[in-house]
Scaffold this motif. Sequence first.
Motif, PDB file in Angstrom:
ATOM      1  N   ALA A  81      47.207  95.250  64.168  1.00  0.00           N
ATOM      2  CA  ALA A  81      47.254  94.502  63.274  1.00  0.00           C
ATOM      3  C   ALA A  81      45.368  94.672  62.342  1.00  0.00           C
ATOM      4  CB  ALA A  81      47.380  92.875  62.965  1.00  0.00           C
ATOM      5  N   MET A  82      44.112  94.605  63.477  1.00  0.00           N
ATOM      6  CA  MET A  82      42.967  95.247  63.151  1.00  0.00           C
ATOM      7  C   MET A  82      42.926  96.880  62.762  1.00  0.00           C
ATOM      8  SD  MET A  82      41.386  92.159  63.175  1.00  0.00           S
ATOM      9  CE  MET A  82      39.317  92.748  63.686  1.00  0.00           C
ATOM     10  N   ALA A 103      48.634  92.944  57.320  1.00  0.00           N
ATOM     11  CA  ALA A 103      47.938  93.021  58.928  1.00  0.00           C
ATOM     12  C   ALA A 103      47.209  91.378  59.478  1.00  0.00           C
ATOM     13  CB  ALA A 103      46.756  94.110  58.707  1.00  0.00           C
ATOM     14  N   SER A 104      46.788  91.121  58.375  1.00  0.00           N
ATOM     15  CA  SER A 104      45.482  89.555  57.918  1.00  0.00           C
ATOM     16  C   SER A 104      46.819  88.506  58.754  1.00  0.00           C
ATOM     17  CB  SER A 104      46.083  89.065  56.597  1.00  0.00           C
ATOM     18  OG  SER A 104      45.182  89.556  55.921  1.00  0.00           O
ATOM     19  N   GLU A 105      48.293  88.913  58.603  1.00  0.00           N
ATOM     20  CA  GLU A 105      49.135  87.171  59.586  1.00  0.00           C
ATOM     21  C   GLU A 105      48.839  88.248  61.144  1.00  0.00           C
ATOM     22  OE1 GLU A 105      49.763  83.454  59.651  1.00  0.00           O
ATOM     23  OE2 GLU A 105      49.421  84.524  57.880  1.00  0.00           O
ATOM     24  N   MET A 106      49.723  89.459  61.507  1.00  0.00           N
ATOM     25  CA  MET A 106      49.500  89.940  62.481  1.00  0.00           C
ATOM     26  C   MET A 106      48.445  89.117  63.355  1.00  0.00           C
ATOM     27  SD  MET A 106      53.066  90.193  62.857  1.00  0.00           S
ATOM     28  CE  MET A 106      53.552  90.874  64.093  1.00  0.00           C
ATOM     29  N   THR A 107      47.402  89.690  62.732  1.00  0.00           N
ATOM     30  CA  THR A 107      46.229  89.557  63.820  1.00  0.00           C
ATOM     31  C   THR A 107      46.545  88.144  64.594  1.00  0.00           C
ATOM     32  OG1 THR A 107      44.685  88.235  62.118  1.00  0.00           O
ATOM     33  CG2 THR A 107      44.455  90.408  62.306  1.00  0.00           C
ATOM     34  N   LEU A 109      57.231  86.058  57.266  1.00  0.00           N
ATOM     35  CA  LEU A 109      57.825  85.746  58.351  1.00  0.00           C
ATOM     36  C   LEU A 109      56.805  85.673  58.873  1.00  0.00           C
ATOM     37  CD1 LEU A 109      61.120  88.289  58.539  1.00  0.00           C
ATOM     38  CD2 LEU A 109      60.901  86.036  58.015  1.00  0.00           C
ATOM     39  N   ALA A 110      55.703  86.334  59.661  1.00  0.00           N
ATOM     40  CA  ALA A 110      55.128  86.244  60.913  1.00  0.00           C
ATOM     41  C   ALA A 110      54.460  85.497  60.111  1.00  0.00           C
ATOM     42  CB  ALA A 110      54.077  87.441  60.453  1.00  0.00           C
ATOM     43  N   TRP A 111      54.039  84.627  58.931  1.00  0.00           N
ATOM     44  CA  TRP A 111      53.619  83.846  58.701  1.00  0.00           C
ATOM     45  C   TRP A 111      54.351  82.112  59.408  1.00  0.00           C
ATOM     46  CZ3 TRP A 111      55.155  79.593  55.311  1.00  0.00           C
ATOM     47  CH2 TRP A 111      54.516  78.662  55.358  1.00  0.00           C
ATOM     48  N   TRP A 134      42.307  89.846  53.588  1.00  0.00           N
ATOM     49  CA  TRP A 134      42.076  90.333  54.667  1.00  0.00           C
ATOM     50  C   TRP A 134      40.357  90.009  55.262  1.00  0.00           C
ATOM     51  CZ3 TRP A 134      43.370  92.844  58.743  1.00  0.00           C
ATOM     52  CH2 TRP A 134      42.058  93.575  59.865  1.00  0.00           C
ATOM     53  N   THR A 135      39.131  90.208  54.193  1.00  0.00           N
ATOM     54  CA  THR A 135      38.381  89.616  53.966  1.00  0.00           C
ATOM     55  C   THR A 135      37.528  88.317  55.013  1.00  0.00           C
ATOM     56  OG1 THR A 135      37.513  91.046  52.320  1.00  0.00           O
ATOM     57  CG2 THR A 135      35.731  89.290  53.287  1.00  0.00           C
ATOM     58  N   GLU A 136      39.156  87.618  54.475  1.00  0.00           N
ATOM     59  CA  GLU A 136      38.780  85.640  55.130  1.00  0.00           C
ATOM     60  C   GLU A 136      39.277  86.014  56.495  1.00  0.00           C
ATOM     61  OE1 GLU A 136      40.118  81.574  53.802  1.00  0.00           O
ATOM     62  OE2 GLU A 136      40.648  82.843  52.696  1.00  0.00           O
ATOM     63  N   THR A 137      39.986  86.759  57.062  1.00  0.00           N
ATOM     64  CA  THR A 137      40.500  87.196  58.331  1.00  0.00           C
ATOM     65  C   THR A 137      39.490  87.499  58.937  1.00  0.00           C
ATOM     66  OG1 THR A 137      43.432  87.164  57.614  1.00  0.00           O
ATOM     67  CG2 THR A 137      42.582  87.933  59.360  1.00  0.00           C
ATOM     68  N   VAL A 138      39.300  88.133  58.866  1.00  0.00           N
ATOM     69  CA  VAL A 138      38.165  89.231  59.491  1.00  0.00           C
ATOM     70  C   VAL A 138      36.480  88.654  59.140  1.00  0.00           C
ATOM     71  CG1 VAL A 138      39.284  90.883  59.771  1.00  0.00           C
ATOM     72  CG2 VAL A 138      37.876  91.140  57.743  1.00  0.00           C
TER      73      VAL A 138
END
Length: 396
Positions: free
Chosen positions: A42-43, A388-392, A323-325, A89-93
């Motif tokens: 994901a990253m 990708a954000s959720e799968m991290t 779904l990942a969420w 994504w920005t918030e996730t990383v």
Amino acid sequence: MNEITKIFSAAGLSLALLFACNSKMHTSTQLSGSQSEVQASAMDIGERVAKWQLEHLDNFDYLAPRYRKGTAEFRNWIQATFYIGLSRWTETVNDALLLDHINTVSKVHEYSLRSRRDRHADDHAIGQTYLWLAQQTNQSAPYLPVKKEFDRILATPSKVGLEMEEATPKVWGYESPCQDRWCWSDALFMAPRTWLKLSIVTGDPRYFEFADTEFWATVDYLFSEEYGLFYRDSRYFDSVSDNGKPVFWSRGNGWVFAALPLIIDDLPQNHPSRNRYIELYKKHAAGLQGIQNDNGYWPASLLDPEKVKTPEVSGTAFITFGLAWGVNKGILKDAKYAQSALSGWRAIEQAVQENGRVNYVQQVGKSPDPVSKEDTQLYGVGAVLLAASEMTKWEQ
């Protein structure tokens, strides 16, 4: 000097600098399903697709000519969806340079909505990014233009019906007069969260009270309890595919299924509608989970996989994110949901080129149209960034 170059120059940034701090040597990852491998994948995917798309915001020659003008408009829903994914994504990383980019490009456009279709949900979508910026930076400037527009709408709300009837005479940018309200499934991604976020940043509940009422009017109209799926609009209530199957569009459902986690995440825990949103989310998850193709993609025509046999990434990525969420939040406890999310992620991984270009994105439309490998679009990239954000955070 083109617009995107000006934007980066204004921020004192360059694309090379933007990614120099975060770039990693890409190596192909065979996704086996372990927590560490999924998170690493994901990253990797998130970094590559964000980098590729940001490097291609100044020239859309890779798109068919008929899509270039609409794609190039920052405030249009196409780029707005990309920036919704990029902000997540920005918030996730926790990437300060990406935040600087979003802040700068929004400021260049004066935090404005498109004025030509003032009530149209598509043109409210970019407001989600402005309001996210207001939350991230503790500034009022990003939300004031949105507030001005929404105050005017609150003062004179539309009373049109939700039936999708052709506009006569033709009105620029409208399929039907009903689009002064949220009469098509895509609208539930574009607008309600903007209204919710405005209530959050201003402390004024009227904005989301309006959106909550309108949201459920649309759900009551377009959601099929029988199938656990959304019709795109009223024209599809009795429509059937060439193979005699009801027409439920993958991306049309993906719009709603991706919107629900975003809305629920922003809703206060004690909001009286919160459980209702979660229950709709679970019904929709059940309807979507059982119709995934063996290759991990959801078919473009959800109940007729023979209609479009090629992979389709925009719907698949939105659904995978949703779904990942639910799995990560502990809302979807059955193991079948985790397996579907993981299979969807494997499919997304196969659709992303080494350089980060996202393939198999069905072009702008409203129905299960054909898609080819070379098709890409910014909303598909936004959907992949959400996934990708959720799968991290994957911990299965």
